[in-house]
Design an enzyme around this catalytic site. Structure first.
Site, PDB file in Angstrom:
ATOM      1  N   LYS A 193      43.495   5.069  54.605  1.00  0.00           N
ATOM      2  CA  LYS A 193      42.828   6.042  55.487  1.00  0.00           C
ATOM      3  C   LYS A 193      41.828   6.871  54.684  1.00  0.00           C
ATOM      4  CE  LYS A 193      43.189  10.330  56.894  1.00  0.00           C
ATOM      5  NZ  LYS A 193      41.816  10.713  57.238  1.00  0.00           N
ATOM      6  N   GLY A 245      44.230  14.121  47.145  1.00  0.00           N
ATOM      7  CA  GLY A 245      43.722  15.189  47.999  1.00  0.00           C
ATOM      8  C   GLY A 245      44.212  16.528  47.508  1.00  0.00           C
ATOM      9  N   SER A 246      44.331  17.465  48.425  1.00  0.00           N
ATOM     10  CA  SER A 246      44.674  18.834  48.036  1.00  0.00           C
ATOM     11  C   SER A 246      46.170  18.972  47.711  1.00  0.00           C
ATOM     12  CB  SER A 246      44.311  19.786  49.168  1.00  0.00           C
ATOM     13  OG  SER A 246      45.046  19.449  50.314  1.00  0.00           O
ATOM     14  N   THR A 247      46.475  19.962  46.920  1.00  0.00           N
ATOM     15  CA  THR A 247      47.868  20.229  46.548  1.00  0.00           C
ATOM     16  C   THR A 247      48.666  20.601  47.797  1.00  0.00           C
ATOM     17  OG1 THR A 247      47.251  20.829  44.317  1.00  0.00           O
ATOM     18  CG2 THR A 247      49.337  21.727  45.117  1.00  0.00           C
ATOM     19  N   GLY A 250      49.418  17.480  49.636  1.00  0.00           N
ATOM     20  CA  GLY A 250      50.312  16.723  48.752  1.00  0.00           C
ATOM     21  C   GLY A 250      51.753  17.214  48.855  1.00  0.00           C
ATOM     22  N   CYS A 301      37.854  16.808  41.341  1.00  0.00           N
ATOM     23  CA  CYS A 301      39.188  17.367  41.128  1.00  0.00           C
ATOM     24  C   CYS A 301      39.359  17.863  39.697  1.00  0.00           C
ATOM     25  CB  CYS A 301      40.229  16.312  41.445  1.00  0.00           C
ATOM     26  SG  CYS A 301      39.877  14.753  40.626  1.00  0.00           S
ATOM     27  N   GLU A 398      41.603  26.790  42.920  1.00  0.00           N
ATOM     28  CA  GLU A 398      40.606  25.725  42.962  1.00  0.00           C
ATOM     29  C   GLU A 398      39.557  26.049  44.023  1.00  0.00           C
ATOM     30  OE1 GLU A 398      41.626  21.874  44.691  1.00  0.00           O
ATOM     31  OE2 GLU A 398      40.600  20.897  43.034  1.00  0.00           O
TER      32      GLU A 398
HETATM   33  P1  NAP Z   1      42.891  17.043  51.798  1.00  0.00           P
HETATM   34  O1  NAP Z   1      42.505  18.019  52.827  1.00  0.00           O
HETATM   35  O2  NAP Z   1      44.226  17.152  51.184  1.00  0.00           O
HETATM   36  O3  NAP Z   1      42.668  15.616  52.432  1.00  0.00           O
HETATM   37  C1  NAP Z   1      42.877  14.411  51.717  1.00  0.00           C
HETATM   38  C2  NAP Z   1      43.186  13.306  52.702  1.00  0.00           C
HETATM   39  O4  NAP Z   1      44.436  13.566  53.345  1.00  0.00           O
HETATM   40  C3  NAP Z   1      42.170  13.167  53.821  1.00  0.00           C
HETATM   41  O5  NAP Z   1      42.037  11.807  54.147  1.00  0.00           O
HETATM   42  C4  NAP Z   1      42.830  13.951  54.932  1.00  0.00           C
HETATM   43  O6  NAP Z   1      42.355  13.625  56.206  1.00  0.00           O
HETATM   44  C5  NAP Z   1      44.271  13.555  54.745  1.00  0.00           C
HETATM   45  N1  NAP Z   1      45.243  14.484  55.334  1.00  0.00           N
HETATM   46  C6  NAP Z   1      45.057  15.764  55.765  1.00  0.00           C
HETATM   47  N2  NAP Z   1      46.224  16.282  56.211  1.00  0.00           N
HETATM   48  C7  NAP Z   1      47.166  15.320  56.059  1.00  0.00           C
HETATM   49  C8  NAP Z   1      48.562  15.251  56.311  1.00  0.00           C
HETATM   50  N3  NAP Z   1      49.241  16.290  56.805  1.00  0.00           N
HETATM   51  N4  NAP Z   1      49.224  14.104  56.020  1.00  0.00           N
HETATM   52  C9  NAP Z   1      48.582  13.056  55.492  1.00  0.00           C
HETATM   53  N5  NAP Z   1      47.253  13.054  55.234  1.00  0.00           N
HETATM   54  C10 NAP Z   1      46.550  14.175  55.508  1.00  0.00           C
HETATM   55  O7  NAP Z   1      41.869  17.078  50.577  1.00  0.00           O
HETATM   56  P2  NAP Z   1      40.300  17.052  50.652  1.00  0.00           P
HETATM   57  O8  NAP Z   1      39.836  18.408  51.076  1.00  0.00           O
HETATM   58  O9  NAP Z   1      39.835  15.871  51.413  1.00  0.00           O
HETATM   59  O10 NAP Z   1      39.929  16.774  49.127  1.00  0.00           O
HETATM   60  C11 NAP Z   1      39.838  17.780  48.204  1.00  0.00           C
HETATM   61  C12 NAP Z   1      41.084  17.871  47.346  1.00  0.00           C
HETATM   62  O11 NAP Z   1      41.375  16.620  46.746  1.00  0.00           O
HETATM   63  C13 NAP Z   1      40.913  18.823  46.207  1.00  0.00           C
HETATM   64  O12 NAP Z   1      42.046  19.633  46.099  1.00  0.00           O
HETATM   65  C14 NAP Z   1      40.794  17.926  44.988  1.00  0.00           C
HETATM   66  O13 NAP Z   1      41.164  18.518  43.797  1.00  0.00           O
HETATM   67  C15 NAP Z   1      41.656  16.787  45.364  1.00  0.00           C
HETATM   68  N6  NAP Z   1      41.321  15.586  44.602  1.00  0.00           N
HETATM   69  C16 NAP Z   1      42.181  15.183  43.605  1.00  0.00           C
HETATM   70  C17 NAP Z   1      41.879  14.061  42.838  1.00  0.00           C
HETATM   71  C18 NAP Z   1      42.803  13.608  41.742  1.00  0.00           C
HETATM   72  O14 NAP Z   1      42.670  12.472  41.291  1.00  0.00           O
HETATM   73  N7  NAP Z   1      43.734  14.414  41.289  1.00  0.00           N
HETATM   74  C19 NAP Z   1      40.728  13.338  43.095  1.00  0.00           C
HETATM   75  C20 NAP Z   1      39.887  13.769  44.115  1.00  0.00           C
HETATM   76  C21 NAP Z   1      40.201  14.892  44.864  1.00  0.00           C
HETATM   77  P3  NAP Z   1      41.125  14.476  56.784  1.00  0.00           P
HETATM   78  O15 NAP Z   1      39.935  14.098  56.006  1.00  0.00           O
HETATM   79  O16 NAP Z   1      41.018  14.068  58.182  1.00  0.00           O
HETATM   80  O17 NAP Z   1      41.510  15.923  56.626  1.00  0.00           O
END
Ligand code: NAP
Ligand code: MG
Length: 489
Positions: A193, A245-247, A250, A301, A398
């Site tokens: 996804k 994704g976000s903590t 996660g 990230c 962050e």
């Molecule tokens: P996010 O809001 O956590 O979303 C990540 C993904 O999860 C998206 O596809 C999102 O869908 C989906 N999602 C949202 N709520 C969910 C739930 N309850 N259950 C399952 N999936 C769900 O993060 P983001 O804002 O897209 O990305 C930014 C974050 O990613 C930052 O915190 C960044 O540090 C982190 N990141 C970490 C790494 C690493 O390797 N450590 C790499 C890249 C990014 P939607 O798009 O529809 O919300």
């Protein structure tokens, strides 16, 4: 120095445009779900817009998968796992993955332009970093698929089954590659996804998957919002969830997985320290700082978002950094001159702006270049804050945007303590002339990756991942392969 004008200041953000052509790309008006190598309408018949954050224009309509659609995708992946992917030889798996990598390379320009349109990142980055790294990931893992016995000698390995993969919007195609390539090489099938604001390159990848003749159901790509991801996490027939994704999300996923027996790897947020000693090559360090935080608008990230500079060179370094910031070109991401593109979404821009206000309220000193932002689209000027306290919100949370906090230090012990004083532990940078200092710090910094005299460098062979609230598990290299296998000693 402070009051002298330089040439770049006079011409700030005013270069003749050099736009990448969009004539060779195809974006459909509407995309369905990619299940079993077929395009299937979502059960709810709901679609959402994906826009170009650089001008806010709609690029396409994207299918919104619900729990029933997730179930269809998981069933397709299970059937493909049971009947095809777990039965064919490892050599054949390898050939399929190679074919995918080669076909992606052939379409590299189209993928790069679509990534830039959908995500807002500068074409130079999508063309030179995202797409080549995505292809290289497939090449790298294609090489491992038939050599698992060498990767894990004297141990038996088994694939896991069906893997659910959820990715963010900051490196859309690259994150898809980081997830899909090792999973397939290890013998699993996947349901991926993408993030709701950046589904297009994953859907282009789906077209390539079909064209490459990957057996139906081996890779399924379902688009949607957070609820789609949630339904995937909760599906009972998933063997592993790989999430980036976000903590915050996660943690919710981890809670949902407790007691289910499903495996998981979580790649989460970061607030990484970039440390500059007084014996560092200062001009290279300035480039490293710029690359560390302003690359991809700070949507990284592992961005080097906390800068620690040894006190005796701080003034000089900050002056050089400001000078360099004035030459950064902000604007249309499709322009080959552009250094800083668009923020991915209005929501993310508002988050960044909120943090900038917090920084000002906390009493830190802000510096941004002068010059107007484009009238349409979501843009944020590269921003630095000095006089930042260690306990400030700005240096602890962050921001995921082009905002850098700068603090000083006197001794090694002090900077180690400051750098580690964070709930995150994804990456760090160390700039010094002395190898001994580098080794000292790499063993003491609580960060998954430590770069020495460079920043934001990635390679498929090199594992990547975090400590503490930055998550667990590794992607890339043999570690990334092992994360998709049962290893029986
Ligand atoms: P996010 O809001 O956590 O979303 C990540 C993904 O999860 C998206 O596809 C999102 O869908 C989906 N999602 C949202 N709520 C969910 C739930 N309850 N259950 C399952 N999936 C769900 O993060 P983001 O804002 O897209 O990305 C930014 C974050 O990613 C930052 O915190 C960044 O540090 C982190 N990141 C970490 C790494 C690493 O390797 N450590 C790499 C890249 C990014 P939607 O798009 O529809 O919300
Ligand atoms: Mg978009």
């Amino acid at each position: 120095m402070e009051n002298k004008k330089n040439a770049s200041e006079d011409h700030q953000w005013l270069y003749s445009p050099s736009l990448e052509s969009t004539s060779h790309i195809e974006i459909k008006d509407k995309y369905e779900l990619f299940i079993n190598n077929e395009w299937i309408a979502p059960t709810s018949n709901k679609y959402f817009d994906t826009i170009n954050p650089a001008d806010e224009k709609v690029l396409s309509k994207i299918a919104w998968a619900n729990a029933q659609d997730v179930d269809k995708a998981v069933k397709a992946a299970r059937k493909a796992y049971d009947e095809v992917w777990s039965k064919i030889s490892a050599g054949d798996r390898s050939k399929y993955i190679f074919r995918l990598a080669r076909m992606m390379q052939e379409k590299a320009r189209e993928l790069a332009v679509i990534e830039t349109l959908d995500a807002g990142k500068p074409i130079r980055e999508s063309r030179d970093i995202d797409v080549p790294l995505a292809c290289n990931h497939f090449f790298y893992y294609a090489g491992w698929a038939d050599k698992l016995d060498y990767a894990f000698p004297n141990q038996k390995t088994e694939s896991l089954g069906v893997v659910g993969q959820i990715i963010p919007w900051n490196f859309p195609l690259m994150m898809a590659a980081w997830k899909i390539a090792p999973a397939l090489a290890a013998g699993n099938t996947v349901v991926l996804k993408p993030a709701e604001t950046t589904s297009l390159t994953a859907l282009k990848l789906a077209e390539i998957i079909k064209e490459a003749g990957i057996p139906p159901g081996v890779i399924n790509i379902i688009t949607g919002h957070g609820d789609t991801g949630e339904a995937l996490v909760k599906h009972p027939d998933i063997n592993k969830i790989a999430f980036t994704g976000s903590t915050q999300v996660g943690k919710a996923i981890q809670k949902a997985l407790v007691g289910t027996g499903k495996r998981s790897t979580l790649e989460l947020g970061g607030k990484s320290a970039n440390i500059i000693f007084d014996d560092a090559p200062i001009d290279q360090a300035v480039e490293g700082i710029v690359n560390g935080i302003f690359f991809n608008q700070g949507h990284v990230c592992c961005a080097g978002s906390r800068l620690y500079v040894q006190e005796n060179i701080a003034e000089k370094l900050v002056e050089k950094l400001k000078h360099r910031m004035k030459s950064l070109i902000l604007g249309n991401p499709l322009d080959k001159n552009t250094d800083i593109g668009a923020i991915n979404s209005r929501e993310q821009l508002q988050t960044i702006e909120k943090y900038i206000q917090i920084g000002i309220q906390e009493g830190s000193e802000i510096f941004q270049c002068e010059g107007a932002l484009p009238a349409n689209g979501f843009y944020c000027k590269p921003t630095i804050f000095t006089n930042v306290s260690q306990s400030s919100v700005l240096s602890q949370e962050e921001i995921f945007g082009p905002v850098l906090t700068i603090q000083t230090f006197r001794t090694i012990d002090e900077v180690i303590q400051k750098a580690n004083n964070s709930p995150y532990g994804l990456a760090a940078g160390v700039w010094t002339d002395k190898g001994s200092k580098i080794f000292n710090l790499t063993s003491k910094l609580k960060a998954g990756v430590v770069w020495a005299n460079t920043y934001n460098k990635f390679d498929p062979a090199s594992p990547f991942g975090g400590y503490k609230e930055s998550g667990f598990g590794r992607e890339g290299g043999m570690h990334g392969l092992g994360a998709y296998l049962k290893i029986i000693k």
